[in-house]
Motif scaffolding. Structure first.
Motif, short mmCIF file in Angstrom:
data_model
loop_
_atom_site.label_atom_id
_atom_site.label_comp_id
_atom_site.label_asym_id
_atom_site.label_seq_id
_atom_site.Cartn_x
_atom_site.Cartn_y
_atom_site.Cartn_z
N PHE A 784 110.80 57.51 58.03
CA PHE A 784 110.32 57.13 56.71
C PHE A 784 109.41 58.22 56.15
CE2 PHE A 784 111.39 52.85 58.26
CZ PHE A 784 112.09 52.38 57.17
N HIS A 785 109.63 58.55 54.90
CA HIS A 785 108.70 59.40 54.15
C HIS A 785 107.92 58.48 53.22
CE1 HIS A 785 108.14 62.39 50.58
NE2 HIS A 785 107.00 62.09 51.18
N ASP A 786 106.63 58.35 53.46
CA ASP A 786 105.79 57.44 52.69
C ASP A 786 105.01 58.20 51.62
OD1 ASP A 786 106.66 55.48 54.35
OD2 ASP A 786 104.81 55.31 55.51
N GLU A 787 104.97 57.63 50.44
CA GLU A 787 104.15 58.16 49.34
C GLU A 787 103.23 57.03 48.87
OE1 GLU A 787 103.58 61.56 46.59
OE2 GLU A 787 104.84 61.34 48.35
N LEU A 788 101.94 57.31 48.74
CA LEU A 788 100.95 56.30 48.37
C LEU A 788 100.42 56.55 46.97
CD1 LEU A 788 98.86 56.05 51.67
CD2 LEU A 788 100.70 54.55 50.93
N LEU A 789 100.15 55.47 46.27
CA LEU A 789 99.56 55.56 44.93
C LEU A 789 98.56 54.43 44.77
CD1 LEU A 789 99.51 56.57 41.93
CD2 LEU A 789 101.27 54.85 41.48
N THR A 790 97.34 54.79 44.38
CA THR A 790 96.34 53.79 44.02
C THR A 790 96.35 53.64 42.51
OG1 THR A 790 94.96 54.33 45.92
CG2 THR A 790 93.89 53.19 44.11
N PHE A 791 96.43 52.40 42.03
CA PHE A 791 96.47 52.17 40.59
C PHE A 791 95.38 51.18 40.22
CE2 PHE A 791 99.17 48.93 42.43
CZ PHE A 791 98.86 47.79 41.71
N ALA A 792 95.02 51.18 38.95
CA ALA A 792 93.97 50.27 38.46
C ALA A 792 94.14 50.09 36.96
CB ALA A 792 92.58 50.83 38.78
N GLY A 793 93.59 48.98 36.48
CA GLY A 793 93.50 48.76 35.04
C GLY A 793 94.79 48.36 34.36
N LEU A 794 95.74 47.74 35.10
CA LEU A 794 96.95 47.29 34.43
C LEU A 794 96.63 46.14 33.47
CD1 LEU A 794 99.66 47.29 37.25
CD2 LEU A 794 99.03 49.09 35.67
N ALA A 795 97.42 46.02 32.45
CA ALA A 795 97.18 45.01 31.41
C ALA A 795 97.69 43.65 31.85
CB ALA A 795 97.85 45.45 30.11
N VAL A 796 97.12 43.15 32.93
CA VAL A 796 97.48 41.83 33.46
C VAL A 796 96.19 41.08 33.77
CG1 VAL A 796 99.67 42.61 34.43
CG2 VAL A 796 97.61 42.73 35.82
N PRO A 797 96.26 39.76 33.90
CA PRO A 797 95.05 39.01 34.24
C PRO A 797 94.68 39.16 35.71
CG PRO A 797 96.92 37.53 34.07
CD PRO A 797 97.41 38.88 33.64
N ASP A 798 93.43 38.87 36.01
CA ASP A 798 92.96 38.82 37.39
C ASP A 798 91.97 37.67 37.48
OD1 ASP A 798 92.78 39.45 40.02
OD2 ASP A 798 91.69 41.32 39.77
N LEU A 799 91.69 37.23 38.68
CA LEU A 799 90.90 36.02 38.85
C LEU A 799 89.80 36.26 39.87
CD1 LEU A 799 90.59 32.99 38.20
CD2 LEU A 799 92.16 32.51 40.08
N LYS A 800 88.60 35.77 39.53
CA LYS A 800 87.47 35.80 40.47
C LYS A 800 86.79 34.44 40.42
CE LYS A 800 83.60 38.13 39.63
NZ LYS A 800 82.67 39.28 39.51
N ALA A 801 86.65 33.82 41.60
CA ALA A 801 85.95 32.54 41.70
C ALA A 801 84.50 32.81 42.08
CB ALA A 801 86.62 31.65 42.73
N GLN A 802 83.58 32.03 41.51
CA GLN A 802 82.15 32.25 41.76
C GLN A 802 81.46 30.90 41.99
OE1 GLN A 802 80.47 35.26 38.79
NE2 GLN A 802 82.46 34.81 37.88
N PHE A 803 80.65 30.87 43.04
CA PHE A 803 79.76 29.73 43.29
C PHE A 803 78.60 30.19 44.15
CE2 PHE A 803 78.16 26.31 45.98
CZ PHE A 803 77.66 25.47 45.00
N PRO A 804 77.38 30.07 43.63
CA PRO A 804 77.09 29.77 42.22
C PRO A 804 77.49 30.95 41.34
CG PRO A 804 75.10 30.41 43.35
CD PRO A 804 76.16 30.35 44.40
N LEU A 805 77.28 30.83 40.01
CA LEU A 805 77.66 31.90 39.09
C LEU A 805 77.03 33.21 39.53
CD1 LEU A 805 79.14 32.62 36.47
CD2 LEU A 805 77.01 32.16 35.24
#
Length: 1012
Positions: A784-805
């Motif tokens: 296998f020849h592996d190629e890696l890519l780190t990506f960020a900031g795509l125009a999709v939602p993301d979720l974070k749960a918080q307790f307490p705020l």
């Protein structure tokens, strides 16, 4: 006409020109005047009226004397006017504003008489004199001590726009003098000629032309000097500008390369050029003389010198070259060997200095196909490299009769980095004749096959699995009863094993078998090959091409090549239509157009998907053993004999002339491409430059591979692979949302022009993509020849749960509620934030048990940055631990498509304590004993004792115990200082939040008496 006051125009004889009638003229002194290009007159002075019209110190008369309506009021006198060749006009005087704009005693007008904002010096006093130098700088004189903050007493020089002028003899009949920019405008010019007897009038007709002056109607010849003189007149001062031009009515050769003018004898450096490639330079010949330049001789440009054969004059230059004209020719450097090359070219002409010579220099660099002399790997004398598998960072080498590499003990196989360094390895390796095939598995392990019967001293018959470090994987053992020649890994992780065996793992399997991704023999997969399988390849649809020496599959006639369905059945739609004999088919591959490249009796050919011969492919009439494909479609072929042993073909099968290889000797058993595009070839005796090698690295050009992984959108991933990158049998794409610790399969890529793509995925806001290309040589070696890519900031939602705020609860995290008495409840507010860049929709929050209830959820759609509140209630139903999964679903992609939090809580009660009998009783000491069931998250326990006849309890020192949970635990505590022969009582005491320290739970009182 009355005589005007203070302004008039005179005829050439000094009389008044009545065609110019300024009426009453100026009402005060006029100090300076200049004529504009359109015939009007710009007038400056101390006046406030022109022919009765209000004009403060600066105005314009038309050519007939009428006042022009243009308004240029100055608040002080205008003393000097100086015109520039570009039409701009500089004014000086005592004013501090001009046309209502601040200008301290000096200003510049544009040709349209509007104020020039780019020119705004500031004089502390009046300007009375002004002149322009030939370079355009302005010199001002007057009554001032400072200019724009710099001390200058009464005279100063100012920077100005660039000035330009050129005097040229254009032909025997014409001379031009161009003047531009801030050079002073002129009212009159003279032209003179000197041919050796001093200057005299040039003659001809002098006239203005756009941008300057010209003299025409001349009859020049020979050589000499032309002098042009200019007489500026600003109405206030007189000066002289002069320029001289030398002319020569003979041809004058000028030679340039790349825009650089060269002297005769100069070097033209072609730099480093790959052997077999070419570099062109265009040589331009210009005639700087005033008569035709004739290039003489049948071939005016000739070459000579030590390496003259390394250069070619592609075309001879045209002749003659008119004055001011040019011609050109192309020099081509094509080195045929490495190291420095030199030659000389000569250009013959009727120039007085002919011939004009240039020294050519260049360096030949070994090109594609040449051996990389910096790579050295040595083996024991009788070894032969049989297989190569090039992974992302290292190469695994399989060998026959191989016992050592670079002096290190390596039997049958070894791991080598791309610098040629042998990597560490556990155990003695493979016994017997050795290893024929190597394949890397998706988890980084390796499968090897061949002739061996043990690995590292452990019995393994012809098939074994190795760990990533080369040690034996003892969990796998499927013995083959004869040689394994080929191993290929499917895109689903299944492993195909080919050879001349008839059983695998003790189960009947002829020539070909499948091992599942878990390492077990696939009982449902049995093609039943009547013969030997040497090579395998995969089509994009997953079908399997098989090559070897056989005459049937599943009882159906197929000679040496066949195609199988994914489930192992024979694909009846494919029949090669020929009958190869001899050594069978040892090499097979699918190119990037879907064509099937296969070795046949006398060479290499390409088949269509139905098995017919592809007429658009030029067959290679050589005995082929192995091959590898580049991503650009070129085909590397290793042959069994002849010269050279290694060739490269274009995608259509025609020879690649840029690939020059000189390998001879014994067959090339294996050929492979590293991720960087380097070519590795192995065998028993590869002879290059008279030296024998078993493993060589070949150069593969300067351009190198292209391997670019990119995220096109949240739904699409693309992997560009071209150039000398190794071609892939297939590509897989994976996603990691934890910085590469774990990977989730996204799917198999499909081919596009120049690479691969995977669409229809659902990527999160950020993460890592891994592209995995399966590269190899038709089942004899693959990785296998592996190629890696780190990506960020795509125009999709993301979720974070918080307790307490403000406190994040990660996916798979947990929340613990405070303990409650059964039947009572406690509430928390869970905050759910959209931390992505797209709208979050379809939000639901659902607990898995009824002890936890979501009583409200205020929002189900969240814009980026918006927060929803989920109220969660815990009501225990018994005195025990409670747990539930809180499932949060939404349109968030990736691992959080179900965001799960574990909810924990306890149904609590007062502790239960029991006092038991003492032990270890002596006259002054005793061991107090009891038990406690905490019934809470936290319970504290201690003992009390007293003399029987006393009413005061004594608390024993605190027990180092804080209990929790619902399991009864036994406790004991030693006390001392008791009185002998005395009666005592003791009890155990506990408390928690249900029964606190002020109201603890007491165990029963137990009596004991200390002995005398």
């Amino acid at each position: 006409m009355s005589i005007p006051t203070r302004i008039a125009r005179l005829n050439s004889n000094g009389t008044t020109d009545t065609g110019f009638d300024p009426g009453s003229g100026l009402n005060a002194s006029g100090h300076c005047i200049c004529q504009l290009p359109d015939g009007r007159y710009l007038v400056g002075g101390s006046f406030t009226q022109m022919d009765g019209s209000p004009k403060n110190r600066l105005g314009v008369f038309k050519a007939d004397g009428l006042v022009d309506p243009v308004a240029l009021p100055a608040n002080g006198d205008v003393r000097v006017i100086q015109k520039q060749a570009d039409g701009k006009i500089i004014l000086g005087g005592g004013f501090t504003t001009l046309a209502g704009i601040s200008r301290n005693r000096l200003a510049r007008l544009k040709p349209d008489l509007t104020l020039d904002p780019a020119f705004a010096p500031s004089f502390s006093g009046a300007v009375r004199a002004l002149a322009l130098q030939e370079d355009g700088k302005a010199i001002a004189g007057g009554f001032f001590s400072e200019v724009t903050g710099t001390a200058r007493n009464n005279i100063a020089r100012l920077f100005n726009d660039p000035a330009s002028q050129s005097l040229a003899v254009v032909s025997t009949s014409r001379v031009i003098w161009l003047r531009g920019g801030s050079i002073p405008e002129i009212e009159r010019v003279t032209f003179e000629i000197d041919t050796g007897s001093g200057y005299g009038a040039l003659g001809g007709s002098v006239a203005r032309i756009p941008g300057g002056w010209e003299v025409s109607g001349l009859s020049l010849s020979g050589s000499g000097n032309i002098r042009a003189r200019a007489f500026p007149n600003d109405g206030h001062s007189q000066s002289l500008d002069e320029v001289v031009h030398t002319f020569d009515f003979t041809p004058v050769i000028r030679v340039s390369v790349g825009g650089d003018l060269l002297a005769s004898g100069a070097d033209v450096d072609f730099g480093v050029v790959q052997v077999g490639s070419s570099s062109d330079k265009t040589v331009v010949i210009t005639n700087a003389g005033l008569s035709d330049l004739t290039l003489t001789g049948g071939t005016p440009v000739t070459k000579s010198g030590t390496n003259a054969d390394q250069w070619a004059i592609v075309t001879q230059p045209a002749s003659p070259v008119a004055p001011g004209g040019s011609t050109s020719f192309v020099l081509r450097f094509t080195p045929t060997s490495k190291d420095a090359k030199v030659a000389t070219i000569s250009i013959a002409s009727d120039d007085a200095g002919s011939p004009f010579a240039l020294d050519l220099v260049g360096d030949g660099m070994p090109g594609p196909g040449s051996m990389d002399e910096d790579y050295r790997v040595t083996f024991n004398a009788i070894a032969a490299v049989s297989s190569l598998a090039c992974g992302s960072s290292q190469m695994t080498v399989g060998g026959l009769n191989m016992t050592s590499i670079n002096g290190l003990n390596r039997k049958g196989f070894a791991r080598v980095d791309y610098g040629g360094n042998v990597l560490s390895q556990t155990g003695a390796g493979a016994n017997g004749y050795g290893v024929e095939t190597i394949a890397q598995l998706p988890d980084g392990k390796w499968m090897i096959g061949g002739h061996f019967t043990s690995i590292n001293g452990v019995t393994r018959n012809r098939l074994a699995r190795l760990n990533a470090d080369g040690s034996l994987d003892t969990s796998f053992n499927l013995p083959a009863n004869s040689i394994v020649y080929s191993i290929s890994v499917q895109d689903n992780g299944g492993v195909l094993v080919g050879g001349d065996f008839t059983t695998l793992g003790g189960v009947s399997r002829k020539g070909l078998a499948r091992i599942t991704s878990s390492g077990a023999l696939d009982a449902s997969w049995n093609p039943n090959v009547n013969g030997i399988v040497y090579s395998m390849a995969f089509q994009m649809d997953g079908k399997i091409l098989v090559g070897g020496i056989f005459d049937s599959i599943a009882g159906v006639s197929r000679i040496n090549i066949a195609r199988l369905e994914i489930d192992g059945r024979l694909d009846a739609s494919f029949d090669a239509g020929y009958t190869p004999t001899g050594g069978g088919v040892s090499a097979i591959w699918v190119d990037n157009q879907g064509g099937i490249l296969t070795q046949y009796d006398s060479g290499l050919e390409r088949l269509t998907l139905t098995g017919t011969e592809d007429g658009d492919f030029t067959n290679l009439a050589r005995s082929v053993v192995t091959m590898a494909l580049q991503a650009d479609g070129k085909i590397l072929v290793g042959c069994s004999h002849g010269s050279p042993l290694i060739v490269r073909l274009a995608a259509d099968g025609t020879p690649d002339s840029s690939f020059v290889n000189a390998a001879t000797g014994s067959p090339i058993n294996a050929i492979a491409l590293s991720p960087s595009g380097d070519i590795y070839a192995g065998g028993a005796n590869i002879i290059i430059d008279g030296q024998s090698h078993k493993l060589v690295r070949l150069k593969n050009g300067l351009a190198g591979p292209v391997s670019v992984l990119s995220v096109v959108s949240s739904a699409e991933v693309k992997w560009e692979r071209s150039g000398t990158a190794p071609e892939a049998q297939y590509t897989l794409f994976e996603l990691s949302e934890d910085a590469g610790s774990t990977w989730t399969a996204l799917g198999k890529g499909s081919r596009i022009a120049g690479g691969w793509r995977l669409s229809g995925v659902s990527l999160p806001v950020d993460g890592m993509i891994r592209g995995r290309a399966r590269i190899g040589t038709g089942g004899r070696g693959s990785a296998f020849h592996d190629e890696l890519l780190t990506f960020a900031g795509l125009a999709v939602p993301d979720l974070k749960a918080q307790f307490p705020l403000g406190t994040e609860i990660p996916d798979d995290g947990s929340i613990r509620f405070q303990g409650q008495i059964p039947g009572q409840s406690i509430m928390i507010e869970l905050k759910l934030e959209n931390t992505g860049f797209g709208n979050l929709t379809g939000l639901t929050v659902t607990p898995s048990t009824s002890t936890f209830v979501v009583t409200s959820l205020d929002l189900t759609t969240l814009a980026p940055g918006q927060i929803a509140t989920a109220a969660v209630r815990f009501t225990p139903i018994g005195v025990q631990d409670h747990a539930a999964a809180l499932n949060i679903t939404s349109n968030v992609p990736g691992a959080k498509s179900t965001y799960q939090i574990t909810l924990r809580g306890r149904g609590v009660a007062a502790p239960v304590v029991t006092t038991t009998t003492t032990s270890n009783l002596i006259s002054t000491a005793a061991k107090l004993r009891g038990s406690v069931k905490p019934n809470h998250d936290e319970t504290r326990v201690y003992f009390q004792y007293k003399r029987t006849n006393s009413s005061t309890w004594i608390q024993a020192p605190a027990i180092a115990f804080t209990g929790s949970g619902f399991i009864t635990q036994s406790l004991e505590h030693d006390i001392s200082g008791l009185t002998a022969a005395s009666a005592y009582h003791y009890r155990i005491v506990a408390y928690n939040s249900v029964r606190n320290s002020a109201d603890p739970v007491y165990g029963a009182t137990v009596a004991f008496t200390t002995p005398a």
